[in-house]
Scaffold this motif. Structure first.
Motif, PDB file in Angstrom:
ATOM      1  N   ARG A 118      10.190  -3.107  -1.496  1.00 16.64           N
ATOM      2  CA  ARG A 118      10.040  -3.679  -0.155  1.00 16.64           C
ATOM      3  C   ARG A 118       9.605  -5.136  -0.241  1.00 16.64           C
ATOM      4  O   ARG A 118      10.137  -5.999   0.450  1.00 16.64           O
ATOM      5  N   ALA A 119       8.642  -5.403  -1.110  1.00  8.42           N
ATOM      6  CA  ALA A 119       8.146  -6.764  -1.277  1.00  8.42           C
ATOM      7  C   ALA A 119       9.217  -7.667  -1.887  1.00  8.42           C
ATOM      8  O   ALA A 119       9.338  -8.834  -1.502  1.00  8.42           O
ATOM      9  N   ALA A 120      10.004  -7.144  -2.802  1.00 13.55           N
ATOM     10  CA  ALA A 120      11.072  -7.937  -3.427  1.00 13.55           C
ATOM     11  C   ALA A 120      12.100  -8.371  -2.382  1.00 13.55           C
ATOM     12  O   ALA A 120      12.603  -9.491  -2.426  1.00 13.55           O
ATOM     13  N   GLN A 121      12.382  -7.501  -1.419  1.00 17.07           N
ATOM     14  CA  GLN A 121      13.296  -7.867  -0.332  1.00 17.07           C
ATOM     15  C   GLN A 121      12.726  -9.013   0.484  1.00 17.07           C
ATOM     16  O   GLN A 121      13.463  -9.838   1.007  1.00 17.07           O
ATOM     17  N   ARG A 122      11.415  -9.065   0.580  1.00 18.90           N
ATOM     18  CA  ARG A 122      10.722 -10.115   1.315  1.00 18.90           C
ATOM     19  C   ARG A 122      10.607 -11.378   0.469  1.00 18.90           C
ATOM     20  O   ARG A 122      10.302 -12.447   0.967  1.00 18.90           O
ATOM     21  N   GLY A 123      10.778 -11.220  -0.844  1.00 22.53           N
ATOM     22  CA  GLY A 123      10.705 -12.365  -1.741  1.00 22.53           C
ATOM     23  C   GLY A 123       9.316 -12.656  -2.274  1.00 22.53           C
ATOM     24  O   GLY A 123       9.021 -13.782  -2.655  1.00 22.53           O
ATOM     25  N   GLY A 124       8.463 -11.643  -2.316  1.00 21.97           N
ATOM     26  CA  GLY A 124       7.115 -11.861  -2.820  1.00 21.97           C
ATOM     27  C   GLY A 124       6.609 -10.639  -3.540  1.00 21.97           C
ATOM     28  O   GLY A 124       7.306  -9.634  -3.651  1.00 21.97           O
ATOM     29  N   PRO A 125       5.374 -10.715  -4.006  1.00 22.25           N
ATOM     30  CA  PRO A 125       4.789  -9.555  -4.676  1.00 22.25           C
ATOM     31  C   PRO A 125       4.345  -8.506  -3.660  1.00 22.25           C
ATOM     32  O   PRO A 125       4.114  -8.821  -2.485  1.00 22.25           O
ATOM     33  N   ALA A 126       4.241  -7.274  -4.105  1.00 19.72           N
ATOM     34  CA  ALA A 126       3.762  -6.196  -3.248  1.00 19.72           C
ATOM     35  C   ALA A 126       2.300  -6.432  -2.905  1.00 19.72           C
ATOM     36  O   ALA A 126       1.521  -6.880  -3.735  1.00 19.72           O
ATOM     37  N   ARG A 127       1.962  -6.122  -1.661  1.00 17.10           N
ATOM     38  CA  ARG A 127       0.579  -6.277  -1.177  1.00 17.10           C
ATOM     39  C   ARG A 127       0.070  -4.910  -0.708  1.00 17.10           C
ATOM     40  O   ARG A 127       0.830  -3.955  -0.602  1.00 17.10           O
ATOM     41  N   GLY A 128      -1.198  -4.870  -0.381  1.00 19.17           N
ATOM     42  CA  GLY A 128      -1.816  -3.625   0.070  1.00 19.17           C
ATOM     43  C   GLY A 128      -1.086  -2.959   1.221  1.00 19.17           C
ATOM     44  O   GLY A 128      -0.844  -1.739   1.178  1.00 19.17           O
ATOM     45  N   PRO A 129      -0.713  -3.704   2.275  1.00 22.00           N
ATOM     46  CA  PRO A 129       0.008  -3.062   3.385  1.00 22.00           C
ATOM     47  C   PRO A 129       1.339  -2.434   2.963  1.00 22.00           C
ATOM     48  O   PRO A 129       1.731  -1.400   3.506  1.00 22.00           O
ATOM     49  N   ASP A 130       2.023  -3.032   1.983  1.00 25.44           N
ATOM     50  CA  ASP A 130       3.272  -2.440   1.481  1.00 25.44           C
ATOM     51  C   ASP A 130       3.004  -1.066   0.875  1.00 25.44           C
ATOM     52  O   ASP A 130       3.721  -0.104   1.147  1.00 25.44           O
ATOM     53  N   LEU A 131       1.961  -0.980   0.067  1.00 23.73           N
ATOM     54  CA  LEU A 131       1.628   0.290  -0.579  1.00 23.73           C
ATOM     55  C   LEU A 131       1.129   1.308   0.437  1.00 23.73           C
ATOM     56  O   LEU A 131       1.520   2.478   0.393  1.00 23.73           O
ATOM     57  N   LEU A 132       0.295   0.886   1.370  1.00 26.75           N
ATOM     58  CA  LEU A 132      -0.199   1.817   2.383  1.00 26.75           C
ATOM     59  C   LEU A 132       0.957   2.403   3.190  1.00 26.75           C
ATOM     60  O   LEU A 132       0.981   3.606   3.466  1.00 26.75           O
ATOM     61  N   ALA A 133       1.932   1.576   3.556  1.00 24.34           N
ATOM     62  CA  ALA A 133       3.093   2.070   4.311  1.00 24.34           C
ATOM     63  C   ALA A 133       3.851   3.126   3.513  1.00 24.34           C
ATOM     64  O   ALA A 133       4.259   4.156   4.065  1.00 24.34           O
ATOM     65  N   ALA A 134       4.012   2.887   2.233  1.00 23.90           N
ATOM     66  CA  ALA A 134       4.713   3.853   1.388  1.00 23.90           C
ATOM     67  C   ALA A 134       3.929   5.160   1.282  1.00 23.90           C
ATOM     68  O   ALA A 134       4.512   6.242   1.306  1.00 23.90           O
ATOM     69  N   ILE A 135       2.618   5.049   1.192  1.00 19.28           N
ATOM     70  CA  ILE A 135       1.769   6.235   1.047  1.00 19.28           C
ATOM     71  C   ILE A 135       1.775   7.092   2.309  1.00 19.28           C
ATOM     72  O   ILE A 135       1.939   8.313   2.250  1.00 19.28           O
ATOM     73  N   VAL A 136       1.581   6.475   3.473  1.00 16.48           N
ATOM     74  CA  VAL A 136       1.456   7.265   4.710  1.00 16.48           C
ATOM     75  C   VAL A 136       2.796   7.785   5.219  1.00 16.48           C
ATOM     76  O   VAL A 136       2.818   8.609   6.134  1.00 16.48           O
ATOM     77  N   ALA A 137       3.896   7.349   4.619  1.00  6.96           N
ATOM     78  CA  ALA A 137       5.210   7.789   5.075  1.00  6.96           C
ATOM     79  C   ALA A 137       5.535   9.221   4.650  1.00  6.96           C
ATOM     80  O   ALA A 137       6.445   9.826   5.205  1.00  6.96           O
ATOM     81  N   ASP A 138       4.794   9.765   3.698  1.00  6.31           N
ATOM     82  CA  ASP A 138       5.081  11.122   3.240  1.00  6.31           C
ATOM     83  C   ASP A 138       3.975  12.068   3.680  1.00  6.31           C
ATOM     84  O   ASP A 138       2.837  11.956   3.221  1.00  6.31           O
ATOM     85  N   PRO A 139       4.276  13.018   4.550  1.00  9.53           N
ATOM     86  CA  PRO A 139       3.240  13.913   5.071  1.00  9.53           C
ATOM     87  C   PRO A 139       2.601  14.799   4.000  1.00  9.53           C
ATOM     88  O   PRO A 139       1.545  15.373   4.229  1.00  9.53           O
ATOM     89  N   GLN A 140       3.205  14.907   2.822  1.00  6.83           N
ATOM     90  CA  GLN A 140       2.652  15.734   1.753  1.00  6.83           C
ATOM     91  C   GLN A 140       1.708  14.970   0.826  1.00  6.83           C
ATOM     92  O   GLN A 140       1.117  15.557  -0.075  1.00  6.83           O
ATOM     93  N   ALA A 141       1.546  13.665   1.058  1.00  5.19           N
ATOM     94  CA  ALA A 141       0.673  12.850   0.205  1.00  5.19           C
ATOM     95  C   ALA A 141      -0.777  13.288   0.375  1.00  5.19           C
ATOM     96  O   ALA A 141      -1.221  13.598   1.484  1.00  5.19           O
ATOM     97  N   ARG A 142      -1.508  13.294  -0.708  1.00  7.72           N
ATOM     98  CA  ARG A 142      -2.932  13.630  -0.636  1.00  7.72           C
ATOM     99  C   ARG A 142      -3.668  12.635   0.256  1.00  7.72           C
ATOM    100  O   ARG A 142      -4.601  13.006   0.957  1.00  7.72           O
TER     101      ARG A 142
END
Length: 182
Positions: free
Chosen positions: A124-148
């Motif tokens: 996701r961050a690469a599409q934006r042209g930068g490094p991944a940030r905390g909000p990128d990771l949080l979005a990925a984490i909360v997108a799966d209802p089975q995540a701890r």
């Protein structure tokens, strides 16, 4: 007084360092390092999404701001601390894998779901042209209802769909191709 419990290194736990990944912002690399240390300290075999969430909340001001300063963040952090001192024991020896995301195996000691979340954040961050940030990771984490991490949020009274909506509103983070949180 010396501890009677022998300390194990991250390598002994199968958790290798990812702090130097150029695809991560300095802040996110630090948060991932914190999650790694927490997993080792807790005696977990892998870094899971709850470890990542805990470190993001402690070290990423952009992520913490999504939860406000009131009782919600206090309750969430309190729950995460409880998990780290005992609640997580029921998750030890189990692999966090919902089956809803492509499995990425043996990636720096992450659970399959945490590894897939890290990869998605970097893509996701690469599409934006930068490094991944905390909000990128949080979005990925909360997108799966089975995540701890999602289970932790729900038990603390936080709706992961609302978190995802706030991420989208503030940072324009949304999954493409019809993928959605929950």
């Amino acid at each position: 007084m010396q501890s009677r419990t022998p300390r194990q290194s991250a390598h002994e736990h199968g958790i290798q360092r990812v702090d130097n990944d150029a695809r991560l912002s300095d802040e996110l690399a630090s948060a991932v390092g914190g999650a790694r240390r927490r997993a080792v300290r807790d005696g977990d075999r892998q870094i899971d999404t709850a470890h990542l969430l805990h470190s993001l909340l402690e070290s990423e001001s952009e992520v913490r701001a999504l939860f406000g300063d009131g009782p919600q963040i206090a309750r969430l952090l309190g729950y995460l601390v409880q998990r780290s001192i005992g609640y997580g024991l029921r998750w030890q020896n189990g692999v966090e894998d919902s089956g809803a995301v492509p499995v990425v195996r043996e990636t720096a000691g992450f659970s399959p779901l945490a590894a897939a979340s890290m990869e998605y954040a970097c893509e996701r961050a690469a599409q934006r042209g930068g490094p991944a940030r905390g909000p990128d990771l949080l979005a990925a984490i909360v997108a799966d209802p089975q995540a701890r991490a999602v289970e932790v949020l729900e038990r603390a009274g936080v709706d992961p769909r609302e978190v995802y909506a706030r991420l989208n509103d503030r940072f324009g983070i949304a999954r493409e191709c019809g993928e959605a949180a929950h």
